[in-house]
Design a protein around this motif. Sequence first.
Motif, PDB file in Angstrom:
ATOM      1  N   GLN A  30      35.283  56.593  40.451  1.00 56.91           N
ATOM      2  CA  GLN A  30      36.572  55.954  40.202  1.00 56.91           C
ATOM      3  C   GLN A  30      36.434  54.850  39.157  1.00 56.91           C
ATOM      4  O   GLN A  30      35.425  54.151  39.131  1.00 56.91           O
ATOM      5  CB  GLN A  30      37.115  55.332  41.486  1.00 56.91           C
ATOM      6  CG  GLN A  30      37.366  56.328  42.587  1.00 56.91           C
ATOM      7  CD  GLN A  30      37.914  55.674  43.844  1.00 56.91           C
ATOM      8  OE1 GLN A  30      38.505  54.609  43.785  1.00 56.91           O
ATOM      9  NE2 GLN A  30      37.720  56.320  44.981  1.00 56.91           N
ATOM     10  N   ALA A  31      37.480  54.711  38.339  1.00 60.67           N
ATOM     11  CA  ALA A  31      37.576  53.618  37.371  1.00 60.67           C
ATOM     12  C   ALA A  31      38.895  52.892  37.595  1.00 60.67           C
ATOM     13  O   ALA A  31      39.928  53.530  37.836  1.00 60.67           O
ATOM     14  CB  ALA A  31      37.511  54.143  35.943  1.00 60.67           C
ATOM     15  N   GLN A  32      38.856  51.555  37.516  1.00 56.39           N
ATOM     16  CA  GLN A  32      40.058  50.735  37.719  1.00 56.39           C
ATOM     17  C   GLN A  32      40.005  49.536  36.789  1.00 56.39           C
ATOM     18  O   GLN A  32      39.102  48.716  36.898  1.00 56.39           O
ATOM     19  CB  GLN A  32      40.122  50.254  39.166  1.00 56.39           C
ATOM     20  CG  GLN A  32      41.238  49.283  39.454  1.00 56.39           C
ATOM     21  CD  GLN A  32      42.598  49.939  39.480  1.00 56.39           C
ATOM     22  OE1 GLN A  32      42.852  50.800  40.299  1.00 56.39           O
ATOM     23  NE2 GLN A  32      43.470  49.546  38.564  1.00 56.39           N
ATOM     24  N   VAL A  33      40.954  49.444  35.843  1.00 59.00           N
ATOM     25  CA  VAL A  33      41.044  48.262  34.992  1.00 59.00           C
ATOM     26  C   VAL A  33      41.560  47.110  35.848  1.00 59.00           C
ATOM     27  O   VAL A  33      42.479  47.271  36.650  1.00 59.00           O
ATOM     28  CB  VAL A  33      41.971  48.504  33.787  1.00 59.00           C
ATOM     29  CG1 VAL A  33      42.215  47.211  33.024  1.00 59.00           C
ATOM     30  CG2 VAL A  33      41.379  49.554  32.859  1.00 59.00           C
ATOM     31  N   GLN A  34      40.941  45.943  35.674  1.00 59.78           N
ATOM     32  CA  GLN A  34      41.338  44.743  36.404  1.00 59.78           C
ATOM     33  C   GLN A  34      41.599  43.607  35.419  1.00 59.78           C
ATOM     34  O   GLN A  34      41.041  43.582  34.333  1.00 59.78           O
ATOM     35  CB  GLN A  34      40.241  44.315  37.382  1.00 59.78           C
ATOM     36  CG  GLN A  34      39.971  45.329  38.471  1.00 59.78           C
ATOM     37  CD  GLN A  34      38.904  44.852  39.440  1.00 59.78           C
ATOM     38  OE1 GLN A  34      37.944  44.206  39.044  1.00 59.78           O
ATOM     39  NE2 GLN A  34      39.080  45.188  40.709  1.00 59.78           N
ATOM     40  N   VAL A  35      42.444  42.660  35.838  1.00 58.85           N
ATOM     41  CA  VAL A  35      42.768  41.505  35.016  1.00 58.85           C
ATOM     42  C   VAL A  35      42.528  40.243  35.839  1.00 58.85           C
ATOM     43  O   VAL A  35      42.786  40.222  37.040  1.00 58.85           O
ATOM     44  CB  VAL A  35      44.233  41.570  34.504  1.00 58.85           C
ATOM     45  CG1 VAL A  35      45.223  41.540  35.650  1.00 58.85           C
ATOM     46  CG2 VAL A  35      44.519  40.471  33.507  1.00 58.85           C
ATOM     47  N   LEU A  36      42.009  39.202  35.172  1.00 58.14           N
ATOM     48  CA  LEU A  36      41.794  37.909  35.825  1.00 58.14           C
ATOM     49  C   LEU A  36      43.067  37.087  35.669  1.00 58.14           C
ATOM     50  O   LEU A  36      43.490  36.774  34.560  1.00 58.14           O
ATOM     51  CB  LEU A  36      40.606  37.182  35.197  1.00 58.14           C
ATOM     52  CG  LEU A  36      40.207  35.868  35.855  1.00 58.14           C
ATOM     53  CD1 LEU A  36      39.737  36.080  37.287  1.00 58.14           C
ATOM     54  CD2 LEU A  36      39.111  35.188  35.036  1.00 58.14           C
ATOM     55  N   ASP A  37      43.686  36.761  36.803  1.00 57.15           N
ATOM     56  CA  ASP A  37      44.940  36.008  36.784  1.00 57.15           C
ATOM     57  C   ASP A  37      44.925  35.041  37.964  1.00 57.15           C
ATOM     58  O   ASP A  37      44.719  35.461  39.100  1.00 57.15           O
ATOM     59  CB  ASP A  37      46.134  36.966  36.889  1.00 57.15           C
ATOM     60  CG  ASP A  37      47.463  36.256  36.720  1.00 57.15           C
ATOM     61  OD1 ASP A  37      47.492  35.114  36.216  1.00 57.15           O
ATOM     62  OD2 ASP A  37      48.496  36.852  37.097  1.00 57.15           O
ATOM     63  N   GLY A  38      45.090  33.752  37.691  1.00 55.05           N
ATOM     64  CA  GLY A  38      45.082  32.757  38.753  1.00 55.05           C
ATOM     65  C   GLY A  38      43.741  32.629  39.443  1.00 55.05           C
ATOM     66  O   GLY A  38      43.679  32.318  40.631  1.00 55.05           O
ATOM     67  N   GLY A  39      42.665  32.902  38.722  1.00 56.83           N
ATOM     68  CA  GLY A  39      41.322  32.778  39.295  1.00 56.83           C
ATOM     69  C   GLY A  39      40.882  33.960  40.131  1.00 56.83           C
ATOM     70  O   GLY A  39      39.795  33.929  40.719  1.00 56.83           O
ATOM     71  N   GLN A  40      41.698  35.033  40.216  1.00 56.12           N
ATOM     72  CA  GLN A  40      41.344  36.224  40.985  1.00 56.12           C
ATOM     73  C   GLN A  40      41.454  37.465  40.116  1.00 56.12           C
ATOM     74  O   GLN A  40      42.297  37.537  39.222  1.00 56.12           O
ATOM     75  CB  GLN A  40      42.292  36.415  42.175  1.00 56.12           C
ATOM     76  CG  GLN A  40      41.984  35.572  43.373  1.00 56.12           C
ATOM     77  CD  GLN A  40      42.842  36.036  44.539  1.00 56.12           C
ATOM     78  OE1 GLN A  40      44.048  35.898  44.501  1.00 56.12           O
ATOM     79  NE2 GLN A  40      42.203  36.572  45.552  1.00 56.12           N
ATOM     80  N   TRP A  41      40.607  38.475  40.410  1.00 60.59           N
ATOM     81  CA  TRP A  41      40.690  39.760  39.728  1.00 60.59           C
ATOM     82  C   TRP A  41      41.703  40.632  40.454  1.00 60.59           C
ATOM     83  O   TRP A  41      41.645  40.778  41.673  1.00 60.59           O
ATOM     84  CB  TRP A  41      39.320  40.453  39.712  1.00 60.59           C
ATOM     85  CG  TRP A  41      38.368  39.811  38.770  1.00 60.59           C
ATOM     86  CD1 TRP A  41      37.347  38.965  39.085  1.00 60.59           C
ATOM     87  CD2 TRP A  41      38.350  39.954  37.357  1.00 60.59           C
ATOM     88  NE1 TRP A  41      36.705  38.566  37.953  1.00 60.59           N
ATOM     89  CE2 TRP A  41      37.289  39.158  36.866  1.00 60.59           C
ATOM     90  CE3 TRP A  41      39.131  40.666  36.447  1.00 60.59           C
ATOM     91  CZ2 TRP A  41      36.989  39.076  35.515  1.00 60.59           C
ATOM     92  CZ3 TRP A  41      38.822  40.581  35.097  1.00 60.59           C
ATOM     93  CH2 TRP A  41      37.761  39.788  34.646  1.00 60.59           C
ATOM     94  N   TRP A  42      42.640  41.213  39.689  1.00 59.17           N
ATOM     95  CA  TRP A  42      43.692  42.065  40.233  1.00 59.17           C
ATOM     96  C   TRP A  42      43.628  43.441  39.582  1.00 59.17           C
ATOM     97  O   TRP A  42      43.408  43.560  38.374  1.00 59.17           O
ATOM     98  CB  TRP A  42      45.065  41.455  39.958  1.00 59.17           C
ATOM     99  CG  TRP A  42      45.245  40.117  40.575  1.00 59.17           C
ATOM    100  CD1 TRP A  42      45.008  38.902  39.996  1.00 59.17           C
ATOM    101  CD2 TRP A  42      45.659  39.842  41.908  1.00 59.17           C
ATOM    102  NE1 TRP A  42      45.263  37.891  40.880  1.00 59.17           N
ATOM    103  CE2 TRP A  42      45.672  38.442  42.073  1.00 59.17           C
ATOM    104  CE3 TRP A  42      46.031  40.641  42.992  1.00 59.17           C
ATOM    105  CZ2 TRP A  42      46.035  37.838  43.271  1.00 59.17           C
ATOM    106  CZ3 TRP A  42      46.406  40.023  44.167  1.00 59.17           C
ATOM    107  CH2 TRP A  42      46.405  38.648  44.300  1.00 59.17           C
ATOM    108  N   ASP A  43      43.841  44.486  40.384  1.00 55.47           N
ATOM    109  CA  ASP A  43      43.924  45.843  39.853  1.00 55.47           C
ATOM    110  C   ASP A  43      45.179  45.975  38.999  1.00 55.47           C
ATOM    111  O   ASP A  43      46.233  45.453  39.361  1.00 55.47           O
ATOM    112  CB  ASP A  43      43.998  46.867  40.982  1.00 55.47           C
ATOM    113  CG  ASP A  43      42.725  46.934  41.806  1.00 55.47           C
ATOM    114  OD1 ASP A  43      42.799  47.471  42.915  1.00 55.47           O
ATOM    115  OD2 ASP A  43      41.670  46.464  41.335  1.00 55.47           O
ATOM    116  N   ARG A  44      45.067  46.681  37.866  1.00 51.35           N
ATOM    117  CA  ARG A  44      46.222  46.959  37.003  1.00 51.35           C
ATOM    118  C   ARG A  44      46.492  48.456  37.065  1.00 51.35           C
ATOM    119  O   ARG A  44      45.649  49.263  36.689  1.00 51.35           O
ATOM    120  CB  ARG A  44      45.945  46.564  35.549  1.00 51.35           C
ATOM    121  CG  ARG A  44      45.913  45.090  35.287  1.00 51.35           C
ATOM    122  CD  ARG A  44      47.245  44.405  35.384  1.00 51.35           C
ATOM    123  NE  ARG A  44      48.168  44.927  34.387  1.00 51.35           N
ATOM    124  CZ  ARG A  44      49.486  44.875  34.506  1.00 51.35           C
ATOM    125  NH1 ARG A  44      50.041  44.340  35.561  1.00 51.35           N
ATOM    126  NH2 ARG A  44      50.252  45.358  33.569  1.00 51.35           N
TER     127      ARG A  44
END
Length: 150
Positions: free
Chosen positions: A80-94
């Motif tokens: 599996q591959a999942q792009v994530q973004v750092l927002d508010g000090g946490q990594w979130w799945d996009r």
Amino acid sequence: MKALHKLRTAAVAAALVGLASLGGTANATESPQGGEPGPQHHVTCGWDESVPAPYSVGTDVVRGMVRVKCSDRLDKANTQAQVQVLDGGQWWDRGEEVISHNTQKVIQVNDDTTKLPGVYLYRTEGTHFGQHGNIWSLPTFYSRTQYLTG
């Protein structure tokens, strides 16, 4: 959303792995047909850490990838591959993760998603469960990070 992703990943792991879990590079041994004594066939797999950090595809799309390299083909696989973004000090799945059941010696999975407006740090998360005789999982992979403007 992150909890749902982790729950789905855990469910896949439980369904596919169930028997054994090895860290780092995974090794699997295949027994000869019929359980007769004979030479063992060893397969090793590991993350290709040379994959690039997520990058821009046009003005509003980001692409990330993960790659697993094995010494031989697998009987079964779930990568599996999942792009994530750092927002508010946490990594979130996009967006949604991309799942591949490719069993080749080299397994590459690409994930595309929409960039957030502004400048954000992105990475790609990868998971891999495989089977060749024994069943194993690789530790979670995180790509290098990259700032992108949306």
